[in-house]
Write a protein that holds these residues in place. Structure first.
Motif, short mmCIF file in Angstrom:
data_model
loop_
_atom_site.label_atom_id
_atom_site.label_comp_id
_atom_site.label_asym_id
_atom_site.label_seq_id
_atom_site.Cartn_x
_atom_site.Cartn_y
_atom_site.Cartn_z
N SER A 1 23.40 66.99 45.53
CA SER A 1 24.18 67.80 44.60
C SER A 1 25.56 68.06 45.18
O SER A 1 25.84 67.84 46.36
CB SER A 1 23.48 69.13 44.34
N ALA A 2 26.45 68.59 44.35
CA ALA A 2 27.79 68.94 44.81
C ALA A 2 27.73 69.98 45.92
O ALA A 2 28.51 69.93 46.89
CB ALA A 2 28.62 69.45 43.63
N ALA A 3 26.82 70.94 45.82
CA ALA A 3 26.70 71.97 46.85
C ALA A 3 26.26 71.38 48.18
O ALA A 3 26.77 71.75 49.25
CB ALA A 3 25.72 73.05 46.39
N CYS A 4 25.31 70.47 48.11
CA CYS A 4 24.83 69.82 49.32
C CYS A 4 25.94 68.97 49.94
O CYS A 4 26.15 68.99 51.17
CB CYS A 4 23.61 68.95 49.01
N ILE A 5 26.66 68.23 49.11
CA ILE A 5 27.77 67.41 49.60
C ILE A 5 28.81 68.28 50.29
O ILE A 5 29.33 67.93 51.37
CB ILE A 5 28.40 66.61 48.44
N ALA A 6 29.12 69.42 49.71
CA ALA A 6 30.11 70.32 50.29
C ALA A 6 29.65 70.85 51.65
O ALA A 6 30.45 70.95 52.60
CB ALA A 6 30.40 71.47 49.33
N PHE B 1 14.56 61.99 51.84
CA PHE B 1 15.74 62.85 51.97
C PHE B 1 17.00 62.24 51.38
O PHE B 1 18.07 62.85 51.45
CB PHE B 1 15.99 63.18 53.44
N ALA B 2 16.89 61.05 50.80
CA ALA B 2 18.05 60.38 50.21
C ALA B 2 19.18 60.24 51.23
O ALA B 2 20.35 60.38 50.91
CB ALA B 2 18.55 61.12 48.97
N GLY B 3 18.80 59.93 52.50
CA GLY B 3 19.78 59.84 53.56
C GLY B 3 19.86 58.48 54.20
O GLY B 3 20.02 58.39 55.43
N ALA B 4 19.77 57.42 53.41
CA ALA B 4 19.79 56.07 53.98
C ALA B 4 21.08 55.82 54.76
O ALA B 4 21.08 55.11 55.77
CB ALA B 4 19.62 55.02 52.88
N LEU C 1 21.46 68.28 60.25
CA LEU C 1 21.13 69.70 60.13
C LEU C 1 21.50 70.25 58.76
O LEU C 1 20.75 71.03 58.16
CB LEU C 1 21.84 70.49 61.23
N ALA C 2 22.65 69.82 58.25
CA ALA C 2 23.05 70.26 56.90
C ALA C 2 22.06 69.76 55.86
O ALA C 2 21.67 70.49 54.94
CB ALA C 2 24.46 69.78 56.60
N ALA C 3 21.64 68.50 55.98
CA ALA C 3 20.67 67.95 55.03
C ALA C 3 19.36 68.71 55.09
O ALA C 3 18.74 68.99 54.05
CB ALA C 3 20.45 66.46 55.32
N LEU C 4 18.92 69.08 56.28
CA LEU C 4 17.67 69.84 56.41
C LEU C 4 17.79 71.21 55.77
O LEU C 4 16.80 71.74 55.24
CB LEU C 4 17.29 69.96 57.89
N ARG C 5 18.99 71.79 55.80
CA ARG C 5 19.17 73.08 55.12
C ARG C 5 18.97 72.94 53.62
O ARG C 5 18.64 73.91 52.93
CB ARG C 5 20.58 73.63 55.40
N HIS C 6 19.18 71.75 53.09
CA HIS C 6 19.01 71.49 51.66
C HIS C 6 17.73 70.71 51.37
O HIS C 6 17.63 70.06 50.33
CB HIS C 6 20.23 70.72 51.14
N ALA C 7 16.76 70.79 52.26
CA ALA C 7 15.52 70.03 52.09
C ALA C 7 14.85 70.26 50.74
O ALA C 7 14.43 69.29 50.08
CB ALA C 7 14.55 70.33 53.23
N PRO C 8 14.71 71.50 50.26
CA PRO C 8 14.04 71.67 48.96
C PRO C 8 14.73 70.89 47.84
O PRO C 8 14.05 70.29 46.98
CB PRO C 8 14.12 73.17 48.72
#
Length: 370
Positions: free
Chosen positions: A40-45, A234-237, A272-279
């Protein structure tokens, strides 16, 4: 040395094509098991801000032990096992590929053997080759399940230092039952540690309800290693972050072979940022599982053979000329993977629109060939 032998490559590497799936610019790309849903935009930011903060410190080396990331990964993994996971049990590297290579560097090598059961992930023998580890591949049953008696006999005969078990398996999508993991841990030496058992759960988050993670067995077997990745669920390829959980002694052993500061400050911050947005990032897993199950049902209704899948892809067949079918789909703008046993093809699970395009293209190809 002759002109034909330049550059002075190791002899066993001459003539080998580098690993990699086709990267083609087509409308529907369903060949490398990526998550089709971006952040999402929030996660990207948040990721951008984290990368920016890390950029301010790039004149210094990163945390060599990536303590904060190991703590966050342990907390995430603890949700999949009643016993929990502590940071000392976690290791990470640049994708699960590097995690696997480090395991072979630490526990394989000359005079040692690695074992898996085909069909299996095609990179495993390359990890063995690159570390001068002898490679032995047993066979799976006709339904791609593991024949436990045959597997035990192979382990007893070969006495491998490393057993590699993808679960869900790539390219078939089939998951291992806990009793298979337990049996192989015991056959490999159990707590006497004559060999380690690596359960590769790259697609673990996509397993069907009721299918347990091998993480639950960690307290019982100190020779068990469970690997994961942020590339899929996690959509983190593009992040390139893989990790494992194991006994602290195994993590310490890997530290001997890892390259200095192998995880950059940017990689650590972004992970770490991606893990904060895990849900949020994992929120599409249920959608993809539903699409997968619907695809399996449709393919079987169309009279294809389909492997049971606990992953975000489906292996289906059988085709007398699978390359012709693959090419026919590509001609219609749909890219899937020509991999696995002869006569089979693998398709990643995409969005509803992408799956509709795949079904239409496959129907068209088969109608044309008929």
């Amino acid at each position: 040395m002759t002109a034909d032998s330049w550059p002075p490559l190791r002899e066993e590497l001459r003539g080998i094509e580098p690993y990699g799936a086709p990267q083609l610019d087509v409308p529907v790309q369903l060949n490398v098991n990526e998550n089709p849903y971006g952040p999402s935009a929030a996660c990207i930011a948040d990721i951008a801000a984290a990368a920016g903060e890390a950029a301010a410190t790039l004149n210094r080396y990163p945390d060599r032990e990536f303590t904060g990331l190991r703590t966050a990964l342990a907390a995430y993994l603890s949700k999949d096992t009643p016993a929990g996971v502590v940071p000392e049990q976690v290791w990470a590297a640049n994708g699960s590929n590097e995690v696997m290579l480090q395991l072979l560097q630490a526990f394989g090598g000359p005079g040692r053997t690695a074992v898996s059961f085909a069909p299996t992930y095609s990179m495993y023998p390359e990890y063995a080759r690159d570390t001068n580890t002898r490679w032995v591949a047993g066979r799976r049953a006709g339904d791609f399940a593991l024949d436990l008696d045959a597997a035990r006999d192979l382990v007893k005969t070969e006495q491998p230092s490393v057993i590699l078990l993808p679960s869900p398996n790539n390219p078939t999508g089939t998951a291992l039952p806990p009793e298979a993991v337990s049996m192989l841990c015991e056959a490999a030496g159990g707590n006497d540690i004559s060999g380690i058992v690596v359960v590769d759960e790259a697609y673990g988050e996509f397993r069907r309800t009721g299918v347990p993670s091998a993480l639950e067995l960690l307290p019982s077997y100190r020779n068990l290693v469970v690997t994961r990745t942020m590339s899929k669920a996690f959509a983190g390829a593009g992040l390139r972050l893989g990790y494992l959980a194991a006994a602290p002694e195994i993590c310490d052993a890997i530290r001997v072979v890892r390259l200095p500061y192998h995880l950059s400050a940017v990689t650590q911050a972004v992970a770490l940022a991606a893990l904060r947005h895990a849900p949020e990032l994992l929120g599409r897993v249920d959608d993809l599982r539903r699409e997968r199950d619907a695809l399996v049902e449709w393919l079987r209704a169309e009279a294809y053979d389909v492997a049971d899948s606990d992953a975000n892809f489906v292996l289906f067949g059988r085709f007398a000329e699978r390359h012709a079918v693959w090419q026919g789909l590509l001609d219609r703008g749909v890219l899937i993977r020509e991999t696995g046993p002869d006569g089979w093809l693998r398709v990643s699970v995409g969005t509803p629109d992408e799956m509709a395009a795949f079904r239409a293209a496959l129907t068209d190809v088969n109608g044309e060939r008929a």
